[in-house]
Design a protein around this motif. Sequence first.
Motif, PDB file in Angstrom:
ATOM      1  N   ILE A  64       0.736  -1.438   0.209  1.00 44.99           N
ATOM      2  CA  ILE A  64       0.041  -0.347  -0.131  1.00 44.99           C
ATOM      3  C   ILE A  64       0.757   1.530  -0.119  1.00 44.99           C
ATOM      4  CG2 ILE A  64      -1.115   1.382   1.226  1.00 44.99           C
ATOM      5  CD1 ILE A  64      -2.717  -1.600   2.370  1.00 44.99           C
ATOM      6  N   VAL A  65       1.938   1.420   0.828  1.00 41.52           N
ATOM      7  CA  VAL A  65       2.418   2.597   0.492  1.00 41.52           C
ATOM      8  C   VAL A  65       3.236   2.524  -0.913  1.00 41.52           C
ATOM      9  CG1 VAL A  65       4.731   2.935   2.257  1.00 41.52           C
ATOM     10  CG2 VAL A  65       3.473   2.312   3.100  1.00 41.52           C
ATOM     11  N   PHE A  66       4.573   1.464  -1.135  1.00 37.49           N
ATOM     12  CA  PHE A  66       4.784   1.411  -2.136  1.00 37.49           C
ATOM     13  C   PHE A  66       3.662   1.847  -3.551  1.00 37.49           C
ATOM     14  CE2 PHE A  66       8.322  -2.108  -1.927  1.00 37.49           C
ATOM     15  CZ  PHE A  66       8.967  -1.202  -0.606  1.00 37.49           C
ATOM     16  N   SER A  67       2.772   1.415  -2.756  1.00 38.39           N
ATOM     17  CA  SER A  67       1.779   1.999  -4.508  1.00 38.39           C
ATOM     18  C   SER A  67       0.950   3.724  -4.452  1.00 38.39           C
ATOM     19  CB  SER A  67       0.543   1.169  -4.067  1.00 38.39           C
ATOM     20  OG  SER A  67       0.570  -0.532  -4.328  1.00 38.39           O
ATOM     21  N   ALA A  68       1.229   4.233  -2.739  1.00 40.44           N
ATOM     22  CA  ALA A  68       0.646   5.323  -2.512  1.00 40.44           C
ATOM     23  C   ALA A  68       2.219   6.072  -2.997  1.00 40.44           C
ATOM     24  CB  ALA A  68       0.558   5.549  -1.849  1.00 40.44           C
ATOM     25  N   ILE A  69       3.526   5.744  -3.290  1.00 42.75           N
ATOM     26  CA  ILE A  69       4.228   7.068  -4.063  1.00 42.75           C
ATOM     27  C   ILE A  69       4.878   6.331  -5.453  1.00 42.75           C
ATOM     28  CG2 ILE A  69       7.153   6.251  -4.458  1.00 42.75           C
ATOM     29  CD1 ILE A  69       7.155   5.132  -1.248  1.00 42.75           C
ATOM     30  N   VAL A  70       3.897   5.327  -6.014  1.00 42.86           N
ATOM     31  CA  VAL A  70       4.394   5.774  -7.849  1.00 42.86           C
ATOM     32  C   VAL A  70       3.169   6.201  -7.524  1.00 42.86           C
ATOM     33  CG1 VAL A  70       2.951   3.821  -9.684  1.00 42.86           C
ATOM     34  CG2 VAL A  70       4.488   2.721  -7.683  1.00 42.86           C
ATOM     35  N   LEU A  71       2.131   6.113  -6.980  1.00 40.40           N
ATOM     36  CA  LEU A  71       0.884   7.315  -7.600  1.00 40.40           C
ATOM     37  C   LEU A  71       1.091   9.177  -7.627  1.00 40.40           C
ATOM     38  CD1 LEU A  71      -2.355   5.717  -6.379  1.00 40.40           C
ATOM     39  CD2 LEU A  71      -1.313   5.867  -9.368  1.00 40.40           C
ATOM     40  N   ILE A  72       1.596   9.205  -6.020  1.00 40.74           N
ATOM     41  CA  ILE A  72       1.810  10.414  -5.749  1.00 40.74           C
ATOM     42  C   ILE A  72       3.253  10.810  -6.905  1.00 40.74           C
ATOM     43  CG2 ILE A  72       3.537  11.976  -4.345  1.00 40.74           C
ATOM     44  CD1 ILE A  72       1.630  10.125  -1.962  1.00 40.74           C
ATOM     45  N   PHE A  73       4.791   9.807  -6.766  1.00 40.29           N
ATOM     46  CA  PHE A  73       5.243  10.829  -8.500  1.00 40.29           C
ATOM     47  C   PHE A  73       5.593  10.297  -9.653  1.00 40.29           C
ATOM     48  CE2 PHE A  73       6.923  10.094  -3.728  1.00 40.29           C
ATOM     49  CZ  PHE A  73       7.504  11.683  -2.816  1.00 40.29           C
ATOM     50  N   LYS A  74       4.099  10.261  -9.494  1.00 36.84           N
ATOM     51  CA  LYS A  74       3.940   9.497 -11.134  1.00 36.84           C
ATOM     52  C   LYS A  74       5.416  10.064 -12.317  1.00 36.84           C
ATOM     53  CE  LYS A  74      -0.562  11.477 -12.298  1.00 36.84           C
ATOM     54  NZ  LYS A  74      -1.587  11.515 -13.042  1.00 36.84           N
ATOM     55  N   THR A  75       4.779  11.308 -12.502  1.00 38.54           N
ATOM     56  CA  THR A  75       5.739  12.482 -13.195  1.00 38.54           C
ATOM     57  C   THR A  75       7.231  12.352 -13.280  1.00 38.54           C
ATOM     58  OG1 THR A  75       4.460  13.901 -13.531  1.00 38.54           O
ATOM     59  CG2 THR A  75       6.340  14.654 -14.339  1.00 38.54           C
ATOM     60  N   GLY A  76       8.013  12.120 -11.720  1.00 40.89           N
ATOM     61  CA  GLY A  76       9.166  12.217 -11.364  1.00 40.89           C
ATOM     62  C   GLY A  76      10.198  10.684 -11.337  1.00 40.89           C
ATOM     63  N   LEU A  77       8.744   9.923 -11.680  1.00 37.19           N
ATOM     64  CA  LEU A  77       8.964   8.636 -11.793  1.00 37.19           C
ATOM     65  C   LEU A  77      10.400   8.504 -13.263  1.00 37.19           C
ATOM     66  CD1 LEU A  77       6.967   6.209 -10.091  1.00 37.19           C
ATOM     67  CD2 LEU A  77       9.059   6.765  -8.967  1.00 37.19           C
ATOM     68  N   SER A  78       9.522   8.930 -14.347  1.00 40.77           N
ATOM     69  CA  SER A  78       9.741   8.518 -15.125  1.00 40.77           C
ATOM     70  C   SER A  78      11.587   9.030 -15.709  1.00 40.77           C
ATOM     71  CB  SER A  78       8.745   8.962 -16.820  1.00 40.77           C
ATOM     72  OG  SER A  78       8.199  10.900 -16.610  1.00 40.77           O
ATOM     73  N   LYS A  79      10.713  10.703 -15.032  1.00 36.05           N
ATOM     74  CA  LYS A  79      12.072  11.727 -15.582  1.00 36.05           C
ATOM     75  C   LYS A  79      13.757  11.162 -15.245  1.00 36.05           C
ATOM     76  CE  LYS A  79       9.654  16.332 -15.704  1.00 36.05           C
ATOM     77  NZ  LYS A  79       9.081  17.162 -14.991  1.00 36.05           N
ATOM     78  N   LEU A  80      13.496  10.158 -14.225  1.00 35.78           N
ATOM     79  CA  LEU A  80      14.954   9.710 -13.895  1.00 35.78           C
ATOM     80  C   LEU A  80      15.754   9.246 -15.227  1.00 35.78           C
ATOM     81  CD1 LEU A  80      13.886   9.098 -10.106  1.00 35.78           C
ATOM     82  CD2 LEU A  80      15.285   9.760 -11.356  1.00 35.78           C
ATOM     83  N   PHE A  81      14.286   8.489 -15.777  1.00 35.06           N
ATOM     84  CA  PHE A  81      15.038   7.797 -17.018  1.00 35.06           C
ATOM     85  C   PHE A  81      14.324   8.422 -18.474  1.00 35.06           C
ATOM     86  CE2 PHE A  81      13.674   4.524 -13.748  1.00 35.06           C
ATOM     87  CZ  PHE A  81      14.767   3.819 -14.583  1.00 35.06           C
ATOM     88  N   THR A  82      14.477   9.592 -17.789  1.00 35.30           N
ATOM     89  CA  THR A  82      13.983  10.498 -20.085  1.00 35.30           C
ATOM     90  C   THR A  82      13.181  11.829 -19.543  1.00 35.30           C
ATOM     91  OG1 THR A  82      12.956   9.856 -22.129  1.00 35.30           O
ATOM     92  CG2 THR A  82      12.109   9.436 -20.056  1.00 35.30           C
ATOM     93  N   SER A  83      13.926  12.955 -20.577  1.00 35.50           N
ATOM     94  CA  SER A  83      13.583  14.291 -21.081  1.00 35.50           C
ATOM     95  C   SER A  83      11.998  14.178 -22.193  1.00 35.50           C
ATOM     96  CB  SER A  83      14.736  14.725 -21.090  1.00 35.50           C
ATOM     97  OG  SER A  83      14.984  14.368 -21.963  1.00 35.50           O
ATOM     98  N   ASP A  84      12.408  13.061 -22.730  1.00 28.80           N
ATOM     99  CA  ASP A  84      11.172  12.849 -23.984  1.00 28.80           C
ATOM    100  C   ASP A  84       9.781  12.962 -22.860  1.00 28.80           C
ATOM    101  OD1 ASP A  84       9.090  12.258 -26.608  1.00 28.80           O
ATOM    102  OD2 ASP A  84      11.286  11.839 -27.106  1.00 28.80           O
ATOM    103  N   SER A  85       8.919  14.630 -23.726  1.00 27.60           N
ATOM    104  CA  SER A  85       8.046  14.628 -23.466  1.00 27.60           C
ATOM    105  C   SER A  85       6.761  13.767 -23.572  1.00 27.60           C
ATOM    106  CB  SER A  85       7.671  16.320 -23.771  1.00 27.60           C
ATOM    107  OG  SER A  85       7.565  16.336 -24.833  1.00 27.60           O
ATOM    108  N   GLU A  86       6.957  13.373 -24.255  1.00 27.85           N
ATOM    109  CA  GLU A  86       5.564  11.919 -25.213  1.00 27.85           C
ATOM    110  C   GLU A  86       5.921  11.414 -24.103  1.00 27.85           C
ATOM    111  OE1 GLU A  86       4.245  10.302 -29.467  1.00 27.85           O
ATOM    112  OE2 GLU A  86       6.129  11.557 -29.442  1.00 27.85           O
TER     113      GLU A  86
END
Length: 505
Positions: A364-386
Amino acid sequence: MGSAEYEPLLLGLDSHSHIPDLSPAVIEEFLTHKPIAARWWPRLFAWESRLLWILSGASIVVSIFNYMLSFVTLMFTGHLGALELAGASIASVGIQGLAYGIMLGMASAVQTVCGQAYGAKKYASMGIICQRAIILHTGASVLLTILYWYSGAFLKLIGQSESISSQGQIFARGLIPQLYAFAICCPLQRFLQAQNIVNPLAYMSVAVFLLHILLTWLVVYVWSFGLLGAALTLSFSWWLLVILNSAYILFSPACKETWTGFSFKAFRGIWPYFKLTVASAIMLCLEIWYNQGLVLISGLLANPTIALDSISICMNYLNWDMQFMLGLSAAASVRVSNELGAGHPMVAKFSVLVVSGTSILISIVFSAIVLIFKTGLSKLFTSDSEVIAAVANLTPLLAISVFLNGIQPILSGVAIGSGWQGVVAYVNLTAYYIIGLPIGCVLGFKTSLGVAGIWWGMIIGVLLQTITLIILTARTNWNTEVEKAMNRIKTSAQEEANSDLIVDV
């Protein structure tokens, strides 16, 4: 005899210093004689949680840092070029992942038999079981070597381009020594975990990981040995793990009763163990390949670049969560197998309840982290807006998968500890490949959902498997499971006795 007679002993659960004095046998008696006052349940939960986290804390470290070896290698190959990274990545998923799934699955049989033998105090048979596993793992490695050597043709067969397949083959051939390290390391680690020896494993895994970072940097950046050099370095690091694990088993006093030396007994009675090994391999391989197969399928969508990038980023986080839960699952397997072997059905059942509740709270804690930081998670891997937008759209599905991950691997660990691998293999085949995968393909290719449709198929398959495992666990007669464990241990002992007679003759 009533549970009230054991209440004075349970008072010690409030004191850390008294916990070791309270044996599982006492807890078994207390749980058996009902009713139990509500005030004792928190103390019982604390007692079991302590045992669980002693095992799972180190097991999680081992799982994560073993996974990090390949992760670091891929990070460094990304600096060699896009083509090298693509080849290494697809070889890791399609070739190395295939082999690791087989080895990890086969090794779960060691958890079952050695864990139950340790609980029953049949220590001498554990070394024989481990050697038997290494023999079978090595045989599987010989067969898999063919796949590794001709991996380029296999990768082209599943739709990869000529250039990517060529680079993938270079990487896979460099991993052939790692394959044989898998064959030894997986049984050795399960052998030690079954004895509750986990902290030394964690120290060894962290030490090899730190050395691996240095070696890979030297090989890739300083000496410029390229993709093959990176793969051979990964193989070398896994062989370091084998050497360290073996040295501990051979020279540590902790293993003097369970490892009595190499013996020809390992070749006796290999067929019954082989059947359990095959069921174990099928059970876990079907789980591991399911996720990997969906990544490969996403590359066949209309916009494969965005689809592959987005699902790969999400799967990377899911894999991290999976490694954490696999450590918890290994601890659950050891706890259940030890207590079944010791003849404590109620403690085994209570252990299942505690580890399931703990893992659900964590998820439940891990799932909440994923939802809260949904944009930040992808920015660690890419800068492509799409790609960032595509990952953000997938994060609700990732959160659902993370939550299910808190239940499904734990119940699989319980299944391993109990020896249900054959039954669960059929469950996995049906839920994943007969139901989940076709649904994912239909939703992904025949609707506008695209990669989200493929992920929905994965969720449906995992959900069905989880529900089935919950029903199986809830309907389990733990007294019967103890009898099965005793019969399994008795059969192993008889095989060893027969072997002794043959040697004497």
